[in-house]
Design a protein around this motif. Structure first.
Motif, mmCIF file in Angstrom:
data_model
loop_
_atom_site.group_PDB
_atom_site.id
_atom_site.type_symbol
_atom_site.label_atom_id
_atom_site.label_comp_id
_atom_site.label_asym_id
_atom_site.label_seq_id
_atom_site.Cartn_x
_atom_site.Cartn_y
_atom_site.Cartn_z
ATOM 1 N N ASN A 260 70.353 18.847 52.161
ATOM 2 C CA ASN A 260 69.121 19.925 53.125
ATOM 3 C C ASN A 260 67.968 20.314 52.085
ATOM 4 N N PRO A 261 67.218 19.198 52.256
ATOM 5 C CA PRO A 261 65.845 19.206 51.063
ATOM 6 C C PRO A 261 64.851 20.522 51.588
ATOM 7 N N GLY A 262 64.824 20.932 50.074
ATOM 8 C CA GLY A 262 63.789 22.383 50.192
ATOM 9 C C GLY A 262 63.802 23.104 48.878
ATOM 10 N N ARG A 263 63.694 24.167 49.068
ATOM 11 C CA ARG A 263 63.879 25.390 47.906
ATOM 12 C C ARG A 263 64.892 26.260 48.175
ATOM 13 N N TRP A 264 66.143 26.399 47.303
ATOM 14 C CA TRP A 264 67.086 27.196 47.582
ATOM 15 C C TRP A 264 67.447 28.023 46.504
ATOM 16 N N ALA A 265 67.742 29.454 46.917
ATOM 17 C CA ALA A 265 68.220 30.381 45.994
ATOM 18 C C ALA A 265 69.706 30.085 45.704
ATOM 19 N N PHE A 266 70.020 30.504 44.341
ATOM 20 C CA PHE A 266 71.435 30.453 43.755
ATOM 21 C C PHE A 266 71.585 31.582 43.241
ATOM 22 N N HIS A 267 72.486 32.640 43.384
ATOM 23 C CA HIS A 267 72.218 34.085 42.989
ATOM 24 C C HIS A 267 73.734 34.595 42.713
ATOM 25 N N CYS A 268 73.780 35.590 41.784
ATOM 26 C CA CYS A 268 74.811 36.621 41.936
ATOM 27 C C CYS A 268 74.730 37.308 43.133
ATOM 28 N N HIS A 269 75.915 37.663 44.065
ATOM 29 C CA HIS A 269 75.578 38.515 45.155
ATOM 30 C C HIS A 269 75.961 39.956 44.906
ATOM 31 N N ASN A 270 76.365 40.302 43.758
ATOM 32 C CA ASN A 270 75.957 41.491 43.247
ATOM 33 C C ASN A 270 74.934 41.967 42.902
ATOM 34 N N LEU A 271 74.144 42.774 44.099
ATOM 35 C CA LEU A 271 72.740 42.849 44.151
ATOM 36 C C LEU A 271 72.018 43.531 43.006
ATOM 37 N N TYR A 272 72.949 44.164 42.239
ATOM 38 C CA TYR A 272 72.342 45.151 41.072
ATOM 39 C C TYR A 272 72.152 43.855 40.013
ATOM 40 N N HIS A 273 72.946 43.056 39.942
ATOM 41 C CA HIS A 273 72.846 41.822 38.821
ATOM 42 C C HIS A 273 71.637 41.205 39.503
ATOM 43 N N MET A 274 71.694 40.594 40.563
ATOM 44 C CA MET A 274 70.467 39.741 41.121
ATOM 45 C C MET A 274 69.264 40.468 40.437
ATOM 46 N N MET A 275 69.046 41.848 40.838
ATOM 47 C CA MET A 275 67.889 42.269 40.855
ATOM 48 C C MET A 275 67.440 42.425 39.185
ATOM 49 N N THR A 276 68.401 42.215 38.396
ATOM 50 C CA THR A 276 68.167 42.181 36.945
ATOM 51 C C THR A 276 67.724 40.950 36.681
ATOM 52 N N GLY A 277 67.761 39.608 37.278
ATOM 53 C CA GLY A 277 67.499 38.430 36.975
ATOM 54 C C GLY A 277 68.578 37.565 37.296
ATOM 55 N N MET A 278 69.626 37.675 37.898
ATOM 56 C CA MET A 278 70.809 36.757 37.923
ATOM 57 C C MET A 278 70.684 35.787 39.325
ATOM 58 N N MET A 279 69.415 35.025 39.038
ATOM 59 C CA MET A 279 69.059 34.154 40.379
ATOM 60 C C MET A 279 68.358 33.176 39.683
ATOM 61 N N THR A 280 68.674 31.814 40.496
ATOM 62 C CA THR A 280 67.605 30.652 40.084
ATOM 63 C C THR A 280 67.483 29.940 41.273
ATOM 64 N N GLU A 281 66.839 28.750 41.074
ATOM 65 C CA GLU A 281 66.505 27.764 42.247
ATOM 66 C C GLU A 281 67.179 26.545 42.189
ATOM 67 N N PHE A 282 67.661 25.862 43.202
ATOM 68 C CA PHE A 282 67.923 24.727 43.441
ATOM 69 C C PHE A 282 66.785 23.995 44.195
ATOM 70 N N ARG A 283 65.961 23.281 43.588
ATOM 71 C CA ARG A 283 64.826 22.538 44.158
ATOM 72 C C ARG A 283 65.004 21.050 44.334
ATOM 73 N N TYR A 284 64.886 20.517 45.659
ATOM 74 C CA TYR A 284 64.875 18.958 45.771
ATOM 75 C C TYR A 284 63.503 18.446 45.358
ATOM 76 N N HIS A 285 63.710 17.138 44.386
ATOM 77 C CA HIS A 285 62.668 16.308 44.201
ATOM 78 C C HIS A 285 61.805 16.286 45.157
ATOM 79 N N GLY A 286 60.243 16.177 45.243
ATOM 80 C CA GLY A 286 59.555 15.725 46.430
ATOM 81 C C GLY A 286 59.141 17.082 47.336
ATOM 82 N N THR A 287 59.650 18.217 46.893
ATOM 83 C CA THR A 287 59.619 19.530 47.860
ATOM 84 C C THR A 287 58.077 20.279 47.129
ATOM 85 N N ALA A 288 57.377 20.326 48.095
ATOM 86 C CA ALA A 288 55.992 21.193 47.617
ATOM 87 C C ALA A 288 56.507 22.518 47.524
ATOM 88 N N VAL A 289 55.676 22.808 46.346
ATOM 89 C CA VAL A 289 56.080 24.254 45.676
ATOM 90 C C VAL A 289 54.845 24.977 46.078
#
Ligand SMILES: [Cu+2]
Length: 289
Positions: A260-289
């Motif tokens: 599923n090409p694109g840019r996708w969030a991967f994160h902790c779903h404890n939203l207080y953890h996410m808000m302090t930074g517990m999130m990253t990105e899965f990005r496909y090669h060739g996806t425009a940024v």
């Protein structure tokens, strides 16, 4: 979830090897917007078989769900069919879903109750055939629920598992953080200052999620489904999901097809953890940024 107050945040964590639970205190828990003082009562037919979809829509709370003494049959995890297995109660992480078949008794009401892990606080609704008396249910269970764990996850198998093949990419994500200071990271990075995991379309990807903290992290990937293929190093032909609870100091291996090409969030779903930074990105090669 109402009544949350940041001053109620429990900062007593990291105590003597015990897991940290419930870093936010709530004064009420809701099922379909109602507390047990005025629960939703769903009228059923007599001796109905129902398909119950449990959705943990909370920001920061994990529960054990039971069916008033009935044994249910789990048939789906996060919307994906699994091999049916009997269950008396279900541990449900933040953002997870379970579909359960229940055969209701003909003449009495069946409460569906969710008890907050580590506490007696509970919420729920009632399924009732015509004419069944509706008993009042207190918002506190007789004893505290344990921490949400992987006892059920270990028993689950996808009905349509991934076809086995060699991964084109292996990756490891370290989950870390503390209650004091309250900060949570992935691979020692804090969103939005992260290094995306670059994927190639068509690739099989295997990822180890390694929890170095004393708190569980319900990890959620957008745009994809993954299979649980090992828990703490033990191989498993497990469930298909988009959210998996990684317990304190635990390791989970997931596999997915990058389809599923694109840019996708991967994160902790404890939203207080996410808000302090517990999130990253899965990005496909060739996806425009
Ligand atoms: Cu977390």
């Amino acid at each position: 979830m109402h009544g949350m107050d940041m001053k109620d945040m429990d900062m007593n964590g990291m105590s003597m090897g015990k897991s940290d639970l419930n870093d936010v205190h709530y004064d009420a828990f809701l099922t379909n917007d109602r507390t047990l003082s005025d629960p939703l009562v769903i009228q059923t037919s007599r001796s109905a078989r129902i398909r119950l979809r449990l959705i943990n829509g909370s920001s920061s709370s994990q529960f054990w769900v039971d069916f008033g003494g009935l044994t249910g049959t789990v048939i789906a995890t996060d919307g994906h069919d699994c091999l049916p297995i009997p269950v008396k109660r279900i541990p449900i992480g933040i953002a997870q879903r379970f579909d359960v078949l229940l055969d209701l008794p003909p003449d009495r009401a069946t409460p569906i109750l969710a008890t907050l892990e580590g506490t007696t606080d509970r919420t729920g609704l009632i399924l009732a055939p015509p004419g069944a008396p509706i008993a009042r249910i207190t918002p506190h269970a007789a004893k505290p629920a344990p921490a949400v764990d992987l006892s059920l996850e270990r028993r689950l198998s996808a009905r349509h598992p991934l076809t086995p093949r060699q991964p084109g990419l292996r990756h490891r994500i370290d989950l870390a953080g503390h209650m004091k200071p309250y900060a949570w990271s992935l691979n020692n990075e804090f969103w939005p200052n992260v290094t995306p995991l670059m994927l190639t379309s068509g690739q099989r990807v295997e990822i180890d999620l390694v929890n170095h903290s004393m708190m569980a992290h319900p990890m959620h990937l957008h745009g994809h489904d993954f299979q649980i293929i090992a828990i703490d190093g033990t191989p498993l032909n497990g469930a298909m999901r988009d959210t998996i609870v990684v317990p304190p100091m635990g390791t989970i291996r997931i596999a997915l097809d990058a389809n599923n090409p694109g840019r996708w969030a991967f994160h902790c779903h404890n939203l207080y953890h996410m808000m302090t930074g517990m999130m990253t990105e899965f990005r496909y090669h060739g996806t425009a940024v």
